[in-house]
Scaffold this motif. Structure first.
Motif, short mmCIF file in Angstrom:
data_model
loop_
_atom_site.label_atom_id
_atom_site.label_comp_id
_atom_site.label_asym_id
_atom_site.label_seq_id
_atom_site.Cartn_x
_atom_site.Cartn_y
_atom_site.Cartn_z
N ALA A 187 2.02 1.91 -3.43
CA ALA A 187 0.97 2.39 -4.34
C ALA A 187 0.45 3.78 -3.95
O ALA A 187 -0.22 4.43 -4.73
CB ALA A 187 -0.19 1.40 -4.38
N GLY A 188 0.74 4.21 -2.69
CA GLY A 188 0.38 5.58 -2.33
C GLY A 188 -0.88 5.73 -1.51
O GLY A 188 -1.52 6.78 -1.55
N LYS A 189 -1.24 4.70 -0.76
CA LYS A 189 -2.43 4.83 0.10
C LYS A 189 -2.13 5.83 1.20
O LYS A 189 -1.01 5.93 1.69
CB LYS A 189 -2.80 3.46 0.68
CG LYS A 189 -4.23 3.38 1.17
CD LYS A 189 -4.59 1.91 1.44
CE LYS A 189 -6.09 1.71 1.55
NZ LYS A 189 -6.64 2.03 2.83
N TYR A 216 0.83 -1.22 0.00
CA TYR A 216 0.00 0.00 0.00
C TYR A 216 0.86 1.27 0.00
O TYR A 216 0.52 2.26 -0.64
CB TYR A 216 -0.92 0.01 1.23
CG TYR A 216 -2.16 -0.86 1.09
CD1 TYR A 216 -2.86 -0.91 -0.12
CD2 TYR A 216 -2.63 -1.61 2.16
CE1 TYR A 216 -4.00 -1.70 -0.24
CE2 TYR A 216 -3.76 -2.40 2.04
CZ TYR A 216 -4.44 -2.45 0.84
OH TYR A 216 -5.57 -3.22 0.72
N PHE A 259 2.06 -0.73 -10.63
CA PHE A 259 0.71 -1.31 -10.56
C PHE A 259 0.61 -2.22 -9.35
O PHE A 259 1.43 -3.11 -9.16
CB PHE A 259 0.39 -2.12 -11.83
CG PHE A 259 -1.01 -2.67 -11.84
CD1 PHE A 259 -2.03 -1.98 -12.45
CD2 PHE A 259 -1.30 -3.89 -11.22
CE1 PHE A 259 -3.34 -2.47 -12.45
CE2 PHE A 259 -2.60 -4.39 -11.20
CZ PHE A 259 -3.62 -3.67 -11.82
N LEU A 260 -0.41 -1.99 -8.53
CA LEU A 260 -0.67 -2.87 -7.40
C LEU A 260 -1.91 -3.71 -7.70
O LEU A 260 -2.99 -3.17 -7.93
CB LEU A 260 -0.92 -2.04 -6.12
CG LEU A 260 -1.46 -2.81 -4.91
CD1 LEU A 260 -0.46 -3.84 -4.42
CD2 LEU A 260 -1.84 -1.86 -3.78
N ALA A 267 1.36 11.32 -6.25
CA ALA A 267 -0.02 10.87 -6.00
C ALA A 267 -0.19 9.47 -6.57
O ALA A 267 0.55 9.07 -7.47
CB ALA A 267 -1.00 11.85 -6.65
N PRO A 268 -1.16 8.72 -6.06
CA PRO A 268 -1.34 7.33 -6.55
C PRO A 268 -1.48 7.24 -8.07
O PRO A 268 -0.92 6.35 -8.70
CB PRO A 268 -2.64 6.89 -5.86
CG PRO A 268 -2.71 7.70 -4.62
CD PRO A 268 -2.09 9.03 -4.96
N ASN A 269 -2.22 8.21 -8.68
CA ASN A 269 -2.40 8.14 -10.13
C ASN A 269 -1.10 8.45 -10.87
O ASN A 269 -0.83 7.89 -11.93
CB ASN A 269 -3.53 9.08 -10.59
CG ASN A 269 -3.35 10.51 -10.16
OD1 ASN A 269 -3.13 10.79 -8.98
ND2 ASN A 269 -3.41 11.42 -11.11
N ALA A 326 0.85 5.35 -10.97
CA ALA A 326 0.35 4.43 -12.00
C ALA A 326 0.85 4.84 -13.38
O ALA A 326 1.27 4.00 -14.18
CB ALA A 326 -1.19 4.41 -11.97
N VAL A 327 0.83 6.15 -13.63
CA VAL A 327 1.31 6.65 -14.92
C VAL A 327 2.80 6.33 -15.08
O VAL A 327 3.26 5.92 -16.14
CB VAL A 327 1.06 8.18 -15.03
CG1 VAL A 327 1.80 8.75 -16.23
CG2 VAL A 327 -0.44 8.46 -15.13
#
Lengths: 250, 440
Positions: free
Chosen positions: A48-50, A45, A81-82, A71-73, A76-77
């Motif tokens: 992934a940036g929780k 987590y 990927f979690l 930031a979580p997004n 991802a960019v």
């Protein structure tokens, strides 16, 4: 690819991760094994940036970028990927709509053209067929009423679509029967490449029969206690985690 | 000797009483009007110590009452209709009311088709039509003050009669528009014959930042085995006060589906009173409420199970942003005879900012023993786990929020029938969500 240096993480004042060091190179598959409560999921987590975690010390570099400031997004960019242990159910959002929104958000930020609906449909059809994900399932609200196996297959489908550089799989084998485990593992293995790295978090050795790791870490009490080759997983299966859990804190 | 009211009258109340005394409406409904005004004279505007108005204190909120409007000139009427909220690809037959007056030239009264009778209320009044006997005939709890005011001052509205067995193919839209700071008191009467079916829409819209008032009442009498959908689209202007009441009576085996869409006005209260008068009937009352800035949006409903074997369902979704306030009051009454009643009410509110407020008051009053009734109410913020999940797939925070708010409203929007109307409202919600992401 990924460098974790002396990472300390606390939740509401309780230190969960007590100094993690881990380096993952391109193409490597690392397994992190450990008993319940060892901090495995916390690590996933945090990567992934929780929001719910306090990083009290250390840093994480992802392809040279300071991951913990993103930031979580944005993560991802950047290619992280979690695959969730418990994918979140979102009533009212059709799975297909979600996949298209996510893929186009990522493509846009990566400087690629957004896919048109027909282009997207073709891509999804192709990827979902390999994972036994039916078109009917994609019309349903995201993860709502999905079986354990369906949820995990949907996670791997998302992974395949978003083409991450680093996949973190959190207890992907939990809740899967043998057949589902094979489908999911095949899906993961199909994504292995010299450029793509993976961190496979699991409690049991059985997943690692299917997704064979290059390096195995044993995590307990918030630290990586031992690192070895794939034979370490077999050893753990035979002897359990008692050696690691039982050690008195120095 | 004069009897003093408990609380001193406000200037607005004095003005209304004076206006009623001056206008001397010696028409076919004058005795109905006088009874209503006598009631109003006793009670005045309801305030927060009147339970049903606890959250919407009209005594405090109505400081004055603007004059009633006149029929606008053709050019203004055309421009006003051109600016009204549309329906995209959906075709509707429109009955246009501007500042409370029917505008024949811009309406589709001639296209309503066979089996659909229409007469503007103003015409029925001047002709002393027998249909006027049906006005004010449906039960309203405790002589509601909003209905009383409407009854005292009503001038015009749509009187629709759907002949038994008629299936009205095209939705009928009663479109209310305002041109300026006027008060209107539209009164509609819809009589749906046995086995008939019709899709009704009421739309309200007007200029922004203009203190106009709508005091509307609609009576819908649904005949045996008839099917009615009723979509109320409240998009009044940002300075408007919108008070509307829908009174519904359902005969045996009738089917009624109402959706209240509340997105406009500065202060709005949409109340519904539904009475089951014949067994085997079903009513669904849904609400989608979208509030922002300092809007005050009240949705109140009373479902009266007066006879056995009827089902009622209420699904309310309120998304409240900024410093807006959303209110939902729902009461299900099950009378002693109304065995085998099935009544369920569920309201959920999404608070989109720290200053947003939601007040919810669900009530069950059950006097029969063999019934199934339930209500539930939740309110909360956007789910953090859902946000994290969407963002972890690369979706930016504002887009993820938009998806989750739309998803939250979906259960209500998805049930809107027919589909083209649903699509138009989905588009309207998307626009609202878009404005939220890009504040003007």
């Amino acid at each position: 690819m990924l460098e974790i240096k002396n990472l300390h993480v606390a939740v509401e004042g309780n230190e969960i991760l007590k100094g993690i060091d881990l380096t993952v190179k391109p193409g490597e598959v690392h397994a992190i094994m450990g008993p319940n409560g060892s901090g495995k999921s916390t690590l996933s987590y945090v990567l992934a940036g929780k929001d719910d975690y306090d990083i009290t010390a250390g840093e994480v570099l992802f392809n040279g970028q300071n991951l913990l400031e993103m930031a979580p997004n944005e993560r991802a960019v950047a290619g992280l990927f979690l695959a969730f242990q418990y994918p979140i159910e979102i009533p009212g959002v059709a799975t297909m709509t979600f996949l298209k929104t996510a893929l186009n958000a990522v493509r846009k930020e990566r400087g690629k053209d957004e896919l048109s609906t027909p282009e997207f449909m073709k891509l999804v059809k192709e990827k979902s067929a390999k994972l036994n994900v039916s078109q009917e399932m994609l019309r349903r609200p995201l993860n709502v009423g999905f079986s354990g196996g369906e949820k995990k297959r949907a996670e791997i489908l998302q992974m395949a679509l978003l083409e991450p550089a680093l996949c973190v799989l959190d207890e992907t084998d939990s809740g899967l029967d043998i057949d589902a485990l094979r489908v999911v593992s095949d899906g993961v293995n199909a994504l292995r490449s010299p450029e793509r790295s993976m961190i496979v978090i699991t409690h049991y050795q059985r997943l690692l029969d299917h997704i064979v790791p290059d390096i195995v870490h044993v995590m307990a009490r918030g630290r990586i206690q031992k690192t070895g080759g794939k034979e370490l997983a077999k050893e753990l299966e035979a002897k359990g985690y008692a050696d690691y859990v039982g050690e008195a804190a120095a | 000797m004069t009897v003093k009211p408990d609380i001193p009258r406000t200037p607005a109340e004095e003005e209304l009483l004076k206006r009623f005394a001056d206008c001397d409406p010696c028409d076919a409904l004058s005795s109905l009007r006088e009874t209503a005004m006598a009631h109003f004279a006793r009670t005045g505007l309801p305030h927060r110590r009147v339970e049903a108005y606890h959250y919407t204190d009209l005594k405090a909120l109505i400081r004055d009452v603007p004059p009633r409007g006149t029929l606008p000139a053709d050019e203004l009427a055309q421009a006003t209709v051109a600016g009204a909220p549309g329906w995209g690809n959906a075709s509707v037959n429109r009955l246009v009311f501007i500042d409370g007056h029917f505008v024949a030239g811009l309406s589709d009264a001639g296209a309503l088709g066979e089996g659909v009778g229409f007469i503007p209320l103003a015409k029925a009044l001047s002709e002393k039509s027998v249909i006027l006997e049906r006005v004010g005939a449906l039960p309203v709890p405790e002589s509601d003050p909003e209905v009383a005011l409407n009854t005292a001052f009503m001038q015009d509205g749509a009187v629709l009669e759907i002949a038994p067995g008629t299936e009205v193919a095209t939705p009928i839209e009663i479109l209310h528009l305002a041109t300026g700071a006027v008060a209107s008191f539209p009164r509609h009467l819809v009589l749906v014959g046995k086995g008939a079916s019709v899709n009704l829409v009421e739309t309200y819209s007007g200029p922004a930042e203009t203190a106009y008032q709508v005091h509307a009442t609609s009576e819908v009498d649904v005949g045996e085995g008839a099917t009615v959908t009723f979509l109320k689209r409240q998009e009044d202007g940002s300075g408007a006060m919108h008070l509307s009441t829908t009174v519904v009576r359902l005969a045996e085996e009738a089917r009624y589906h109402q959706t209240g869409f509340a997105i406009g006005a500065s202060v709005a209260r949409a109340q519904s009173f539904v009475t089951f008068a014949g067994s085997g009937a079903e009513a669904t009352l849904d609400g989608a409420i979208l509030g922002r800035a300092r809007q005050h949006l009240d949705t109140t409903m009373v479902i009266d199970h007066a006879v056995p074997g009827c089902n009622s369902r209420e699904v309310i979704r309120a998304a409240i942003d900024d410093r807006a306030k959303g209110i939902f009051q729902g009461r299900i009454v099950v009378r002693p005879d109304a065995q085998q009643t099935d009544g369920r009410m569920m309201s959920r509110a999404l608070l989109l900012s720290d200053g947003a407020e939601v007040d919810t008051k669900p009530e069950l009053e059950i006097f029969a023993d063999d019934v199934q009734c339930a209500h539930g109410a939740t309110s909360g913020e956007i789910d953090e786990d859902m946000m994290f999940y969407l963002m972890s797939r690369g979706i930016p925070a504002d887009e993820a929020e938009t998806m989750l708010i739309a998803a939250f409203l979906e259960e209500v929007v998805d049930a809107i029938d027919p589909e083209p109307l649903r699509e138009a409202l989905s588009a309207r919600i998307e626009m609202w969500l878009g404005e939220r992401r890009r504040p003007a």
